[in-house]
Design an enzyme around this catalytic site. Structure first.
Site, PDB file in Angstrom:
ATOM      1  N   GLU A   6       0.819  -1.213   0.000  1.00 10.17           N
ATOM      2  CA  GLU A   6       0.000   0.000   0.000  1.00 10.17           C
ATOM      3  C   GLU A   6       0.852   1.263   0.000  1.00 10.17           C
ATOM      4  OE1 GLU A   6      -4.152  -0.670   2.172  1.00 10.17           O
ATOM      5  OE2 GLU A   6      -2.512  -1.586   3.288  1.00 10.17           O
TER       6      GLU A   6
ATOM      7  N   GLU B 289      -4.919  -9.185   3.478  1.00 10.52           N
ATOM      8  CA  GLU B 289      -5.647  -8.863   4.705  1.00 10.52           C
ATOM      9  C   GLU B 289      -6.970  -9.604   4.868  1.00 10.52           C
ATOM     10  OE1 GLU B 289      -3.042  -5.252   3.889  1.00 10.52           O
ATOM     11  OE2 GLU B 289      -4.205  -6.695   2.733  1.00 10.52           O
TER      12      GLU B 289
END
Length: 691
Positions: free
Chosen positions: A130, A151
């Site tokens: 990210e 995730e």
């Protein structure tokens, strides 16, 4: 950073800033993420790491370099948030603050007046990927491993910009694959695929990766290199997510909260501002972190990453004997799979034996064919393939085992047959040769009872398919000595399996629990419950497959045999389904057809009672049976504690992370206390605070 986010256990990943001189005498700022350890302890972002990164980029921007590049220590870029600190979050406000803090720091790369580049030199997962997405441009090393946003698989969502940036960079379809499909199927991106998707703008070889990346970045800033990005098709956005939701509902039946949240965030990314989208990420992440599924997932993740690497009860590794040659009794499919695994991982001679030359040649031929498949897929070079083929041998004479260090039997599940095999083998091998059985349910102690050296017999229960299933149940018989056991654990590690020590008890862990579980379901069918009702009753748990599909995968004959073994040991709890026996006798694949619908031919065979269960009743019966059986297994000392039960079910039965294995779910639903009078795990170990 506030005191509320401080993690005293954090291994801080420092952001080390240096300036390098480019060929044109201009300077570039390079920020290297490094926690001070080698690649076996990857970089991660805790509060301290985020603070270090924020300070480094502020200093870099203030120096007005030609560009700013973010990279990692050798082999590792960054593997994301430091999840060891998440159990310390006791209030939702803390979780919201953690999300906002990461967003604020990462956004400095996105909003920087100086061009920013991510040089993804190694593993980049979660928050690591990210932060790279926040940079204006990205390169990736062709040697980088583990590129992913995992995730959802651990009960969370990409909460530091991933759900908003990725679909607007590469399009909604590939973004949904990376954020939803890959985590739920345990897949990761290869560097070439990341480049193809457009996550990375350029890809370079590892040998001169940093130099090439610096040159490329300078060219981008100078305008001599143009980076083109695909136009994002927003017309197909809703349709892709509709299809993705349908797939999730079919597979998970709405049971995984993180997947549902990720879908909502991806839908928001179509039109929302970045600020609104990241605020929604903060809220979603906080809700999930403070929820039971995320805590159960983190518990499961800890089991797989830590406990699996330090098996409870394993003896001193220095007691292990060297294994330089392996013998395998049997040349059927399971034995051949084992031979391939031993050759690839141990790289020692492996000899298959069987009753006749035709069977032996078939087993050796299978191994050769599988090696050729690996070559054709580019996973094995021709030289190593030739070496592996040279290490595989076959014989109809067990005398070929005379100099073996380990002999593994993988013959039919019949105690008399296995005892005969060991009597023949013991007469041939050295006194220090380890004798291992791949039995799935029989007593290893009984198998070794008549041998001159029963102390060198151990169970190595592999799971099918052997190459893919990570669990190895190592069974200590009554007289197995420490040297034999240590050798078994050393072999398991060399084979890249996660080993769990289990007591020599009927069907050990996974098969015992699955047989109890399936026994309740088949018993309900015997009592008159429609097959489709019995098959869908456990859907709310979000298990990897329905009971009837599991029965088909295991094989009705195997399931029936194990049920008979356990019925003999525990007749009050394990029944033998007369209808399952009919399925086996008819040679059918199970109760359902290839599409998962009740098989009309099987329906015609069934003799059922008149006391059907509803889906809710059957679900309660099945989960209550699991709770009872687990308590009994723990009381018997089959494993060290409940964590090993969960580890076995995760790695050997695919029990999902969002359940934490099996015991956190039973605790959370109150089933443990209702059935056994107590929880399996302490409050807070695998559930949210005050949950």
């Amino acid at each position: 950073m506030t005191a509320a986010l401080t993690n005293p256990n954090e291994v801080v990943t420092k952001a080390l800033l240096r300036f390098v001189t480019l060929p044109g005498r201009e300077r570039a700022a390079v920020i290297t993420l490094d926690n001070g350890f080698d690649h076996t302890k990857p970089n991660s972002f805790g509060p301290g790491g985020l603070a270090s990164l924020e300070a480094a980029i502020d200093e870099a921007v203030a120096a007005s370099p030609k560009f700013i590049a973010l990279t990692g220590k050798p082999y590792i870029f960054c593997v994301g948030a430091d999840i060891t600190g998440m159990p310390l979050l006791t209030a939702r406000e803390q979780a919201v603050e953690l999300g906002r803090y990461g967003h604020r720091v990462f956004k400095k790369f996105k909003d920087s007046p100086v061009p920013t580049f991510a040089f993804i030199n190694g593993a980049a997962m979660g928050g690591g990927l990210e932060v790279a997405l926040h940079c204006h441009y990205r390169t990736v090393s062709s040697g980088a491993a583990a590129l992913a946003l995992p995730e959802v698989a651990i009960g969370l969502v990409p909460g530091w910009g991933g759900t908003q940036l990725l679909p607007n960079l590469i399009g909604i379809a590939p973004a949904a694959q990376v954020i939803l499909q890959n985590p739920l199927t345990q897949k990761q991106l290869k560097p070439a695929q990341a480049h193809e998707f457009g996550i990375a703008d350029a890809i370079f070889e590892p040998a001169d990766y940093l130099e090439r990346s610096l040159e490329w970045a300078a060219g981008v800033v100078d305008g001599t290199i143009t980076v083109t990005r695909p136009e994002i098709d927003r017309d197909m956005w809703d349709g892709v997510l509709y299809f993705a939701k349908a797939q999730l509902d079919e597979r998970l039946h709405g049971a995984v909260h993180s997947a549902n949240k990720a879908l909502e965030l991806l839908a928001l990314a179509k039109d929302a501002s970045f600020e609104d989208g990241t605020a929604a990420e903060d809220a979603a992440l906080a809700d999930l972190i403070m929820g039971d599924q995320a805590r159960a997932s983190l518990y499961a993740f800890d089991l797989v990453q830590r406990r699996a690497k330090r098996p409870a009860g394993a003896p001193d590794r220095n007691l292990a004997r060297d294994v330089t040659k392996v013998g395998i009794v049997g040349a059927g499919l399971m034995a051949s799979q084992l031979a391939l695994l031993f050759v690839r991982r141990l790289e020692v001679p492996v000899i298959l034996t069987d009753l006749d030359r035709e069977r032996v040649d078939k087993g050796v031929g299978y191994v050769h064919a599988e090696i050729e498949k690996l070559v054709s897929k580019g996973r094995l070079d021709a030289g190593r393939a030739a070496k592996y083929k040279g290490l595989i041998g076959g014989s109809v004479d067990k005398a070929a085992f005379a100099d073996a260090d380990l002999v593994l039997e993988a013959v039919f599940e019949d105690l008399k047959v296995k005892k005969q095999v060991w009597a023949e083998v013991e007469a041939i091998v050295r006194d220090d040769c380890v004798l291992a059985t791949n039995t799935s349910s029989l007593s290893v102690t009984d198998m070794a009872a008549d041998l001159a050296h029963p102390e060198r017999v151990v169970g190595l229960h592999f799971f099918n398919p052997v190459a893919m299933m990570p669990l190895l149940e190592i069974v200590r018989a009554d007289r197995t000595d420490d040297a034999t056991l240590a050798t078994a654990f050393a072999v398991g590690k060399a084979l890249k399996k996660s080993s769990v020590l289990v007591k020599d008890a009927p069907a050990f862990v996974v098969n015992r629990l699955l047989t109890r579980f399936l026994g309740v379901v088949t018993g309900a069918v015997d009592n008159g419950t429609p097959i489709d009702v019995a098959d869908s009753a456990l859907d709310p748990l979000g298990l990897p497959m329905r009971p009837m599909a599991l029965l088909t995968m295991v094989g009705p004959a195997v399931a029936h045999h194990v049920a008979e073994t356990l019925h003999h040991a525990f007749p009050d709890r394990f029944g033998v389904s007369a209808n399952l026996a009919k399925v086996v006798g008819a040679g059918k694949r199970g109760f359902t057809d290839k599409e998962g619908n009740p098989d009309p031919e099987v329906l015609a065979l069934l003799e059922v009672g008149d006391s059907p269960s509803t889906a809710e009743e059957l679900r309660e019966q099945a989960t209550s049976a699991l709770a009872q059986e687990i308590r009994l297994m723990l009381d018997e000392g089959v494993v060290a504690d409940a964590r090993d039960i969960d580890l076995c079910m995760i790695l050997g039965a695919g029990w999902p992370f969002h359940l934490g294995g099996v015991t956190p779910y039973l605790d959370r639903e109150g089933i443990s206390e209702k059935v056994t009078g107590a929880r399996f795990l302490a409050e807070g170990v695998a559930n949210a605070p005050n949950g």
